[in-house]
Design an enzyme around this catalytic site. Structure first.
Site, PDB file in Angstrom:
ATOM      1  N   CYS A 122       0.881  -1.209  -0.122  1.00 50.41           N
ATOM      2  CA  CYS A 122       0.038   0.071   0.210  1.00 50.41           C
ATOM      3  C   CYS A 122       0.861   1.016   0.086  1.00 50.41           C
ATOM      4  CB  CYS A 122      -0.792  -0.152   1.306  1.00 50.41           C
ATOM      5  SG  CYS A 122      -1.961   1.570   1.282  1.00 50.41           S
ATOM      6  N   CYS A 125      -0.468   4.275   2.493  1.00 51.20           N
ATOM      7  CA  CYS A 125      -0.333   3.768   4.274  1.00 51.20           C
ATOM      8  C   CYS A 125      -0.484   2.665   4.358  1.00 51.20           C
ATOM      9  CB  CYS A 125      -1.841   4.494   4.600  1.00 51.20           C
ATOM     10  SG  CYS A 125      -3.512   4.025   3.562  1.00 51.20           S
ATOM     11  N   SER A 126      -1.370   1.699   4.752  1.00 51.99           N
ATOM     12  CA  SER A 126      -1.159   0.342   5.057  1.00 51.99           C
ATOM     13  C   SER A 126      -2.309  -0.593   4.769  1.00 51.99           C
ATOM     14  CB  SER A 126      -0.530   0.592   6.661  1.00 51.99           C
ATOM     15  OG  SER A 126      -1.505   0.835   7.315  1.00 51.99           O
ATOM     16  N   CYS A 127      -3.112  -0.405   3.767  1.00 56.45           N
ATOM     17  CA  CYS A 127      -4.118  -1.187   3.626  1.00 56.45           C
ATOM     18  C   CYS A 127      -3.550  -2.561   3.402  1.00 56.45           C
ATOM     19  CB  CYS A 127      -4.837  -0.750   2.167  1.00 56.45           C
ATOM     20  SG  CYS A 127      -5.336   1.030   2.379  1.00 56.45           S
TER      21      CYS A 127
HETATM   22 FE    FE Z   1      -3.541   2.305   2.394  1.00 60.72          FE
END
Ligand code: FE
Length: 221
Positions: A122, A125-127
């Site tokens: 991602c 961000c951190s999906c």
């Molecule tokens: Fe994300």
């Protein structure tokens, strides 16, 4: 949709962490600060052992959560009809095994082949596919991985110890809050007749992110 060099896909308008259902990212640093404060307080009072907390988090990161995904992979390897369903509608196929995500989370399964390796990131961000992989590892959220996975996926893979033949194409899939990816690794050779449970043991969390390959059966003994 456009392809970057080395097959990077970026076929969505990535608005992660801005204006939609993504509170785990929006409030992450605030949450992190609160958790740290709580941990410090409880440690000072002698109520918890930080090493024990680390061990629990490690267990959820590497064992509990990713076992769901490993079951999905093992079933896909064992059952061609399930594999086809997974290819067509991963959200439904995965939900049929009881692994469901938050509302609006759609899954796509990307299958490694002899020609193509898939890697998930991602970039903003951190999906992460929580329903099948549990908690994201720290490195997945790190800016270095998020930027370099796109720019130099082959180099990043090598740092994970995954050195691919030069002729193998690498496709990088950029997750969003709406669409998350599960890599279906190639089934290792010499696994004919193995049960789904035994096959699942060959599938690590990293293999389903794409930074590793499925484990060869002899290597697990
Ligand atoms: Fe994300």
């Amino acid at each position: 949709m456009h392809d970057h060099e080395d097959g990077h896909h970026h076929d969505h308008d990535h608005q992660c962490g801005h204006d939609h259902d993504h509170s785990h990212d929006n409030h992450y640093s605030d949450m992190q600060a609160r958790v740290k404060a709580l941990e410090t307080l409880l440690t000072e009072k002698g109520l918890i052992d930080p090493a024990a907390i680390d061990a629990i988090v490690e267990t959820y990161e590497t064992k509990v959560g990713p076992r769901n995904g490993a079951q999905v992979v093992a079933k896909a390897w064992s059952d061609p009809e399930f594999a086809e369903w997974l290819r067509r509608d991963a959200t439904a196929a995965i939900a049929s095994l009881g692994f469901t995500g938050r509302q609006g989370e759609h899954m796509r399964a990307v299958f490694n082949t002899p020609e193509t390796h898939n890697l998930v990131v991602c970039t903003l961000c951190s999906c992460y596919p929580w329903s099948v992989l549990g908690l994201p590892p720290v490195w997945y959220k790190a800016p270095a991985y998020r930027s370099r996975a796109v720019i130099d996926p082959r180099g990043v893979l090598a740092e994970f110890g995954t050195v691919l033949p030069a002729e193998k194409k690498i496709r990088v899939w950029d997750s969003t809050a709406e669409l998350r990816y599960l890599v279906i690794p190639e089934r290792p050779t010499r696994t004919d007749g193995m049960s789904e449970a035994a096959l699942a043991d060959l599938v690590s969390r990293d293999a389903m992110i794409g930074t590793a390959l499925a484990t060869k059966p002899e290597a697990t003994v």
